[in-house]
Design a protein around this motif. Structure first.
Motif, mmCIF file in Angstrom:
data_model
loop_
_atom_site.group_PDB
_atom_site.id
_atom_site.type_symbol
_atom_site.label_atom_id
_atom_site.label_comp_id
_atom_site.label_asym_id
_atom_site.label_seq_id
_atom_site.Cartn_x
_atom_site.Cartn_y
_atom_site.Cartn_z
ATOM 1 N N MET A 1 0.841 -1.182 0.000
ATOM 2 C CA MET A 1 0.000 0.000 0.000
ATOM 3 C C MET A 1 0.883 1.242 0.000
ATOM 4 S SD MET A 1 -2.902 -1.470 0.010
ATOM 5 C CE MET A 1 -4.341 -0.690 0.590
ATOM 6 N N ARG A 2 0.352 2.312 -0.532
ATOM 7 C CA ARG A 2 1.063 3.587 -0.553
ATOM 8 C C ARG A 2 0.120 4.671 -0.031
ATOM 9 N NH1 ARG A 2 5.759 3.645 -3.986
ATOM 10 N NH2 ARG A 2 5.478 5.879 -4.111
ATOM 11 N N ILE A 3 0.661 5.629 0.726
ATOM 12 C CA ILE A 3 -0.135 6.709 1.304
ATOM 13 C C ILE A 3 0.393 8.037 0.797
ATOM 14 C CG2 ILE A 3 -0.791 7.882 3.448
ATOM 15 C CD1 ILE A 3 -0.522 5.189 4.860
ATOM 16 N N GLY A 4 -0.521 8.943 0.478
ATOM 17 C CA GLY A 4 -0.145 10.296 0.079
ATOM 18 C C GLY A 4 -0.965 11.306 0.854
ATOM 19 N N LEU A 5 -0.359 12.447 1.116
ATOM 20 C CA LEU A 5 -1.003 13.521 1.873
ATOM 21 C C LEU A 5 -1.057 14.773 1.012
ATOM 22 C CD1 LEU A 5 -2.030 14.522 4.669
ATOM 23 C CD2 LEU A 5 0.334 15.088 5.197
ATOM 24 N N GLY A 6 -2.187 15.456 1.031
ATOM 25 C CA GLY A 6 -2.330 16.698 0.279
ATOM 26 C C GLY A 6 -2.990 17.768 1.112
ATOM 27 N N LYS A 7 -2.630 19.008 0.841
ATOM 28 C CA LYS A 7 -3.221 20.142 1.544
ATOM 29 C C LYS A 7 -3.237 21.333 0.603
ATOM 30 C CE LYS A 7 -2.942 23.062 5.585
ATOM 31 N NZ LYS A 7 -2.465 23.228 6.935
ATOM 32 N N ASP A 8 -4.277 22.158 0.709
ATOM 33 C CA ASP A 8 -4.340 23.392 -0.065
ATOM 34 C C ASP A 8 -5.071 24.446 0.753
ATOM 35 O OD1 ASP A 8 -3.758 24.939 -2.333
ATOM 36 O OD2 ASP A 8 -5.701 24.534 -3.242
ATOM 37 N N VAL A 9 -4.668 25.695 0.560
ATOM 38 C CA VAL A 9 -5.272 26.846 1.242
ATOM 39 C C VAL A 9 -5.416 27.960 0.222
ATOM 40 C CG1 VAL A 9 -4.992 28.555 3.086
ATOM 41 C CG2 VAL A 9 -4.103 26.248 3.403
ATOM 42 N N ASN B 1 -8.916 4.249 -0.650
ATOM 43 C CA ASN B 1 -9.665 5.155 0.208
ATOM 44 C C ASN B 1 -9.055 6.547 0.130
ATOM 45 O OD1 ASN B 1 -11.658 5.602 2.380
ATOM 46 N ND2 ASN B 1 -9.852 6.075 3.590
ATOM 47 N N ILE B 2 -9.910 7.548 0.178
ATOM 48 C CA ILE B 2 -9.478 8.936 0.296
ATOM 49 C C ILE B 2 -10.304 9.566 1.399
ATOM 50 C CG2 ILE B 2 -9.301 11.199 -0.816
ATOM 51 C CD1 ILE B 2 -9.049 9.693 -3.502
ATOM 52 N N ASP B 3 -9.632 10.168 2.362
ATOM 53 C CA ASP B 3 -10.293 10.835 3.477
ATOM 54 C C ASP B 3 -9.920 12.314 3.413
ATOM 55 O OD1 ASP B 3 -11.890 10.968 5.774
ATOM 56 O OD2 ASP B 3 -10.184 10.640 7.095
ATOM 57 N N THR B 4 -10.898 13.198 3.584
ATOM 58 C CA THR B 4 -10.651 14.631 3.447
ATOM 59 C C THR B 4 -11.265 15.425 4.586
ATOM 60 O OG1 THR B 4 -12.666 15.187 2.210
ATOM 61 C CG2 THR B 4 -10.791 14.373 0.922
ATOM 62 N N ILE B 5 -10.707 16.606 4.782
ATOM 63 C CA ILE B 5 -11.274 17.596 5.708
ATOM 64 C C ILE B 5 -11.250 18.947 5.008
ATOM 65 C CG2 ILE B 5 -11.047 18.825 7.903
ATOM 66 C CD1 ILE B 5 -9.568 16.387 9.004
ATOM 67 N N ILE B 6 -12.391 19.613 4.993
ATOM 68 C CA ILE B 6 -12.498 20.995 4.512
ATOM 69 C C ILE B 6 -12.633 21.864 5.752
ATOM 70 C CG2 ILE B 6 -13.868 22.647 3.180
ATOM 71 C CD1 ILE B 6 -15.061 20.075 1.740
ATOM 72 N N THR B 7 -11.818 22.905 5.865
ATOM 73 C CA THR B 7 -11.926 23.817 7.001
ATOM 74 C C THR B 7 -12.371 25.170 6.478
ATOM 75 O OG1 THR B 7 -10.132 22.623 8.090
ATOM 76 C CG2 THR B 7 -10.776 24.726 9.051
ATOM 77 N N GLU C 1 -7.600 19.290 3.406
ATOM 78 C CA GLU C 1 -6.554 18.292 3.566
ATOM 79 C C GLU C 1 -7.107 16.958 3.087
ATOM 80 O OE1 GLU C 1 -4.325 18.734 7.462
ATOM 81 O OE2 GLU C 1 -6.127 19.960 7.806
ATOM 82 N N ALA C 2 -6.221 16.137 2.550
ATOM 83 C CA ALA C 2 -6.642 14.821 2.061
ATOM 84 C C ALA C 2 -5.518 13.824 2.292
ATOM 85 C CB ALA C 2 -6.987 14.894 0.587
ATOM 86 N N ILE C 3 -5.931 12.600 2.533
ATOM 87 C CA ILE C 3 -4.993 11.490 2.593
ATOM 88 C C ILE C 3 -5.552 10.390 1.688
ATOM 89 C CG2 ILE C 3 -6.008 10.468 4.668
ATOM 90 C CD1 ILE C 3 -3.051 9.800 5.487
ATOM 91 N N ALA C 4 -4.672 9.841 0.866
ATOM 92 C CA ALA C 4 -5.089 8.809 -0.092
ATOM 93 C C ALA C 4 -4.316 7.517 0.182
ATOM 94 C CB ALA C 4 -4.817 9.289 -1.517
ATOM 95 N N LEU C 5 -5.028 6.419 0.172
ATOM 96 C CA LEU C 5 -4.446 5.100 0.309
ATOM 97 C C LEU C 5 -4.603 4.381 -1.033
ATOM 98 C CD1 LEU C 5 -3.223 2.867 2.144
ATOM 99 C CD2 LEU C 5 -5.586 2.184 2.651
#
Length: 153
Positions: free
Chosen positions: A1-9, A90-96, A146-150
């Motif tokens: 498995m591989r994990i990636g992290l993303g963020k944008d503002v 899976n992709i998990d996200t948070i919008i602030t 923010e997002a994290i992808a598996l």
């Protein structure tokens, strides 16, 4: 498995559309950006690209390229989905964002973004938080995602 992290503002400004996951959210302000400013798509694409060991969206779709001004971020989402075709678990996200509330649009955002990525909606989670009045986001001057992808290797 591989994990990636993303963020944008992005800053929020009047006269722009507020777009999240390719869905226009009714608001008097929207994201200021070289493209349409969709922070959610940008964070998700960066998470996918990171899991693939690739450069971030700023390298692939640079904000210094005049030809990309006003780019519909759906283009970025579709390309990220193609690059990771069949590998997204899976992709998990948070919008602030302080306002407007995202809950009434959450399902539409999830379904639209999942379709752009070419994955079932069940593999994508959209959460929304406020900044409790703290900092530029809490003052209604900015939005972040923010997002994290598996991905399967």
């Amino acid at each position: 498995m591989r994990i990636g992290l993303g963020k944008d503002v992005h800053r929020l400004v009047e006269g722009r559309s507020l777009i999240l996951g390719g869905v226009v959210i009714p608001s008097s302000f929207g994201e200021d950006g070289h493209s349409d400013g969709d922070v959610l798509i940008h964070a998700v694409a960066d998470a996918i690209l990171g899991a693939l060991g690739m450069d971030d969206i700023g390298h692939i779709w640079p904000d210094t390229d005049p030809a990309l001004e006003g780019l519909d971020s759906a283009v970025i989402a579709r390309e990220a989905g193609k690059l990771a075709a069949g590998r997204i678990e899976n992709i998990d996200t948070i919008i602030t964002l302080e306002k407007p509330k995202i809950e009434p649009y959450r399902k539409a955002i999830r379904d639209n973004l999942a379709a752009l990525l070419g994955i079932p909606s069940s593999k994508l989670n959209i959460k929304a938080k406020t900044a409790e009045g703290l900092g530029p986001i809490g003052e209604g001057k900015a939005i972040a995602a923010e997002a994290i992808a598996l991905l399967r290797d």
